[in-house]
Design a protein around this motif. Structure first.
Motif, PDB file in Angstrom:
ATOM      1  N   LEU A 178      36.689  48.199  52.565  1.00  0.00           N
ATOM      2  CA  LEU A 178      37.849  47.478  52.046  1.00  0.00           C
ATOM      3  C   LEU A 178      38.339  48.195  50.800  1.00  0.00           C
ATOM      4  O   LEU A 178      37.569  48.460  49.881  1.00  0.00           O
ATOM      5  N   VAL A 179      39.640  48.529  50.781  1.00  0.00           N
ATOM      6  CA  VAL A 179      40.228  49.238  49.652  1.00  0.00           C
ATOM      7  C   VAL A 179      41.367  48.402  49.080  1.00  0.00           C
ATOM      8  O   VAL A 179      42.177  47.848  49.826  1.00  0.00           O
ATOM      9  N   THR A 180      41.414  48.312  47.757  1.00  0.00           N
ATOM     10  CA  THR A 180      42.441  47.547  47.069  1.00  0.00           C
ATOM     11  C   THR A 180      43.079  48.400  45.981  1.00  0.00           C
ATOM     12  O   THR A 180      42.388  49.145  45.286  1.00  0.00           O
ATOM     13  N   SER A 181      44.396  48.295  45.852  1.00  0.00           N
ATOM     14  CA  SER A 181      45.107  48.968  44.772  1.00  0.00           C
ATOM     15  C   SER A 181      46.163  48.024  44.224  1.00  0.00           C
ATOM     16  O   SER A 181      46.866  47.363  44.996  1.00  0.00           O
ATOM     17  N   GLU A 182      46.273  47.944  42.902  1.00  0.00           N
ATOM     18  CA  GLU A 182      47.225  47.040  42.274  1.00  0.00           C
ATOM     19  C   GLU A 182      48.155  47.806  41.338  1.00  0.00           C
ATOM     20  O   GLU A 182      47.747  48.781  40.707  1.00  0.00           O
ATOM     21  N   PHE A 183      49.406  47.355  41.269  1.00  0.00           N
ATOM     22  CA  PHE A 183      50.365  47.959  40.354  1.00  0.00           C
ATOM     23  C   PHE A 183      51.416  46.917  39.978  1.00  0.00           C
ATOM     24  O   PHE A 183      51.653  45.958  40.707  1.00  0.00           O
ATOM     25  N   GLU A 184      52.033  47.117  38.824  1.00  0.00           N
ATOM     26  CA  GLU A 184      53.009  46.168  38.320  1.00  0.00           C
ATOM     27  C   GLU A 184      54.355  46.345  39.014  1.00  0.00           C
ATOM     28  O   GLU A 184      54.776  47.459  39.296  1.00  0.00           O
ATOM     29  N   VAL A 185      55.024  45.211  39.290  1.00  0.00           N
ATOM     30  CA  VAL A 185      56.355  45.207  39.897  1.00  0.00           C
ATOM     31  C   VAL A 185      57.224  44.187  39.164  1.00  0.00           C
ATOM     32  O   VAL A 185      56.706  43.222  38.602  1.00  0.00           O
ATOM     33  N   PRO A 186      58.544  44.384  39.180  1.00  0.00           N
ATOM     34  CA  PRO A 186      59.446  43.451  38.477  1.00  0.00           C
ATOM     35  C   PRO A 186      59.773  42.217  39.314  1.00  0.00           C
ATOM     36  O   PRO A 186      60.940  41.853  39.503  1.00  0.00           O
ATOM     37  N   ILE A 187      58.745  41.564  39.833  1.00  0.00           N
ATOM     38  CA  ILE A 187      58.924  40.397  40.706  1.00  0.00           C
ATOM     39  C   ILE A 187      57.982  39.295  40.235  1.00  0.00           C
ATOM     40  O   ILE A 187      56.780  39.523  40.105  1.00  0.00           O
ATOM     41  N   GLN A 188      58.521  38.125  39.979  1.00  0.00           N
ATOM     42  CA  GLN A 188      57.699  37.015  39.503  1.00  0.00           C
ATOM     43  C   GLN A 188      57.395  35.987  40.584  1.00  0.00           C
ATOM     44  O   GLN A 188      56.508  35.163  40.425  1.00  0.00           O
ATOM     45  N   LEU A 325      32.295  57.146  52.436  1.00  0.00           N
ATOM     46  CA  LEU A 325      32.163  57.292  50.993  1.00  0.00           C
ATOM     47  C   LEU A 325      33.053  58.418  50.484  1.00  0.00           C
ATOM     48  O   LEU A 325      33.727  58.281  49.461  1.00  0.00           O
ATOM     49  N   LEU A 326      33.108  59.526  51.216  1.00  0.00           N
ATOM     50  CA  LEU A 326      33.937  60.659  50.800  1.00  0.00           C
ATOM     51  C   LEU A 326      35.419  60.309  50.897  1.00  0.00           C
ATOM     52  O   LEU A 326      36.220  60.722  50.042  1.00  0.00           O
ATOM     53  N   ASP A 327      35.805  59.550  51.918  1.00  0.00           N
ATOM     54  CA  ASP A 327      37.197  59.098  52.020  1.00  0.00           C
ATOM     55  C   ASP A 327      37.610  58.342  50.756  1.00  0.00           C
ATOM     56  O   ASP A 327      38.706  58.538  50.220  1.00  0.00           O
ATOM     57  N   ALA A 328      36.728  57.453  50.315  1.00  0.00           N
ATOM     58  CA  ALA A 328      37.024  56.656  49.126  1.00  0.00           C
ATOM     59  C   ALA A 328      37.139  57.534  47.889  1.00  0.00           C
ATOM     60  O   ALA A 328      38.057  57.379  47.081  1.00  0.00           O
ATOM     61  N   ILE A 329      36.231  58.477  47.739  1.00  0.00           N
ATOM     62  CA  ILE A 329      36.245  59.366  46.569  1.00  0.00           C
ATOM     63  C   ILE A 329      37.498  60.233  46.567  1.00  0.00           C
ATOM     64  O   ILE A 329      38.103  60.482  45.521  1.00  0.00           O
ATOM     65  N   ASN A 330      37.905  60.698  47.748  1.00  0.00           N
ATOM     66  CA  ASN A 330      39.106  61.536  47.850  1.00  0.00           C
ATOM     67  C   ASN A 330      40.354  60.836  47.345  1.00  0.00           C
ATOM     68  O   ASN A 330      41.329  61.491  46.962  1.00  0.00           O
ATOM     69  N   LEU A 349      33.268  51.233  44.557  1.00  0.00           N
ATOM     70  CA  LEU A 349      33.732  52.310  43.700  1.00  0.00           C
ATOM     71  C   LEU A 349      34.988  51.864  42.961  1.00  0.00           C
ATOM     72  O   LEU A 349      35.905  51.303  43.574  1.00  0.00           O
ATOM     73  N   ASN A 350      35.012  52.114  41.657  1.00  0.00           N
ATOM     74  CA  ASN A 350      36.174  51.800  40.838  1.00  0.00           C
ATOM     75  C   ASN A 350      36.650  53.049  40.120  1.00  0.00           C
ATOM     76  O   ASN A 350      35.839  53.768  39.525  1.00  0.00           O
ATOM     77  N   ALA A 351      37.976  53.296  40.185  1.00  0.00           N
ATOM     78  CA  ALA A 351      38.559  54.335  39.340  1.00  0.00           C
ATOM     79  C   ALA A 351      38.608  53.782  37.926  1.00  0.00           C
ATOM     80  O   ALA A 351      39.167  52.712  37.695  1.00  0.00           O
ATOM     81  N   ILE A 352      38.014  54.493  36.966  1.00  0.00           N
ATOM     82  CA  ILE A 352      37.843  53.971  35.615  1.00  0.00           C
ATOM     83  C   ILE A 352      39.161  53.623  34.953  1.00  0.00           C
ATOM     84  O   ILE A 352      39.289  52.598  34.295  1.00  0.00           O
ATOM     85  N   ASP A 353      40.181  54.477  35.113  1.00  0.00           N
ATOM     86  CA  ASP A 353      41.430  54.262  34.384  1.00  0.00           C
ATOM     87  C   ASP A 353      42.585  53.843  35.278  1.00  0.00           C
ATOM     88  O   ASP A 353      43.744  54.139  35.004  1.00  0.00           O
ATOM     89  N   SER A 354      42.301  53.155  36.393  1.00  0.00           N
ATOM     90  CA  SER A 354      43.374  52.610  37.227  1.00  0.00           C
ATOM     91  C   SER A 354      42.869  51.369  37.948  1.00  0.00           C
ATOM     92  O   SER A 354      41.662  51.132  38.038  1.00  0.00           O
TER      93      SER A 354
END
Length: 364
Positions: A178-188, A325-330, A349-354
């Motif tokens: 399971l992979v998750t990515s979050e980012f800010e959007v101008p939608i409330q 595991l390598l897919d995730a690291i890539n 696995l967590n990207a430290i600065d994202s």
């Protein structure tokens, strides 16, 4: 008759032709693209049983409609590279179109536009939202690898999304990761749904930089940017909330340099490539992270990774797929990566600065 530069013709026709080329249904008319001029704008539509692409440019000409064989039109366009060349297109008969590029002339099949299954595009105001394409494409590409391809749980073949309080969360899974990515959007407003795979693939290929407008109804999901309209069949199922399905609380975690981790896991993947069931063991004890594997009774590889820090004193050992595991690291865009051993016996696995994380399930 159409008169265009070769560069404009490629911009207008290439993607609709590529969509029509993928037609696998028995409806042969889907192997054609519909070219339409209202006198001021020239458009081309390509569709198959799943995906749609419409491209448009401003072009003053007599109003007309043509339905042209997509494969042969694209073949002609692909084999000319001088952008300043002019291309003309003229219908010779009910079944034939003449295309002239420079000193070359081709005759390509056409059909009556009345039998072409022109897609019905939903109202652009329905369930509409929009945000920056550049950031979205980056985040989308970072999770697409983790989705399934032909899972009976339909939602796993696509990318789930939720928007809440100005944050868009993308999720992809295949039952083993399971992979998750979050980012800010101008939608409330709160929105939750699924981006169909076909639409995602088209967006990643075209990689728009400006604002993308999304809209959908009960059967179709569309987006619009610049002079392009993309659509795909809508998956009526929702991506379930999996936040509580997997216990992600860590018993211990370590921080390692992403590059070193990538090099190490790549070696292990290569070492076990001939194994029937490749398996990589991650073990943490007394402040030491060890990677180990065995490709046979006599072939073993062990390696300790230098740590930039760790938390927790628990001893933990988890077997995972080296490929997963390598897919995730890539797809981690960070100098350092946090590896957590969870209570559900997974690796997180967590990207430290994202705001990006990946969970890889344990192998038995």
């Amino acid at each position: 008759m159409i008169n265009l530069t070769l560069n404009d013709a490629k911009e207008l026709f290439t993607r609709p032709c590529e969509i029509a080329r993928t037609n696998k249904s028995s409806n042969e008319s889907l192997s054609y693209i519909l070219i339409n001029s209202d006198g001021y704008n020239l458009s081309a539509i390509g569709t198959n049983t799943i995906d749609t692409c419409k491209k448009s440019i401003q072009h003053i000409s007599e109003p007309f409609v043509l339905c042209v064989d997509a494969d042969h039109l694209l073949t002609v366009l692909e084999n000319f590279n001088k952008a300043k060349l002019n291309i003309s297109m003229e219908q010779l008969s009910e079944s034939k179109v003449k295309i002239k590029i420079g000193k070359s002339t081709a005759q390509i099949a056409c059909i009556d536009e009345a039998i072409y299954p022109t897609p019905v595009i939903p109202d652009e105001s329905l369930n509409a939202f929009s945000f920056s394409g550049e950031q979205f494409i980056k985040e989308l590409a970072s999770v697409m690898y983790a989705k399934a391809s032909n899972n009976t749980a339909i939602y796993l073949n696509h990318v789930g999304f939720s928007i809440s309080q100005g944050v868009c969360s993308l999720k992809a899974a295949n039952g083993h990761r399971l992979v998750t990515s979050e980012f800010e959007v101008p939608i409330q407003t709160n929105i939750r749904g699924i981006f169909p795979t076909g639409l995602c693939n088209q967006l990643i290929k075209l990689s728009p930089k400006g604002v993308i407008q999304f809209f959908y109804n009960q059967s179709q999901f569309y987006c619009k940017f610049d002079n392009t309209l993309l659509g795909s069949n809508f998956v009526s199922a929702e991506f379930p909330d999996v936040s509580n399905a997997i216990a992600t609380e860590a018993t211990c975690s370590v921080t390692v340099e992403t590059r070193s981790l990538h090099e190490s896991v790549s070696r292990f993947k290569a070492f076990v490539k001939s194994s029937k069931i490749p398996k990589l063991t991650l073990a943490f004890a007394n402040g030491v992270l060890t990677l180990k594997t065995r490709s046979s009774d006599t072939n073993e590889l062990d390696e300790e990774l230098e740590l930039n820090g760790w938390q927790g004193e628990a001893t933990q050992e988890v077997n995972v797929s080296p490929s997963y595991l390598l897919d995730a690291i890539n797809n981690i865009n960070s100098e350092n990566t946090s590896i957590a051993f969870t209570k559900s016996n997974c690796i997180k696995l967590n990207a430290i600065d994202s705001n990006q994380d990946a969970i890889v399930m344990a192998m038995r």
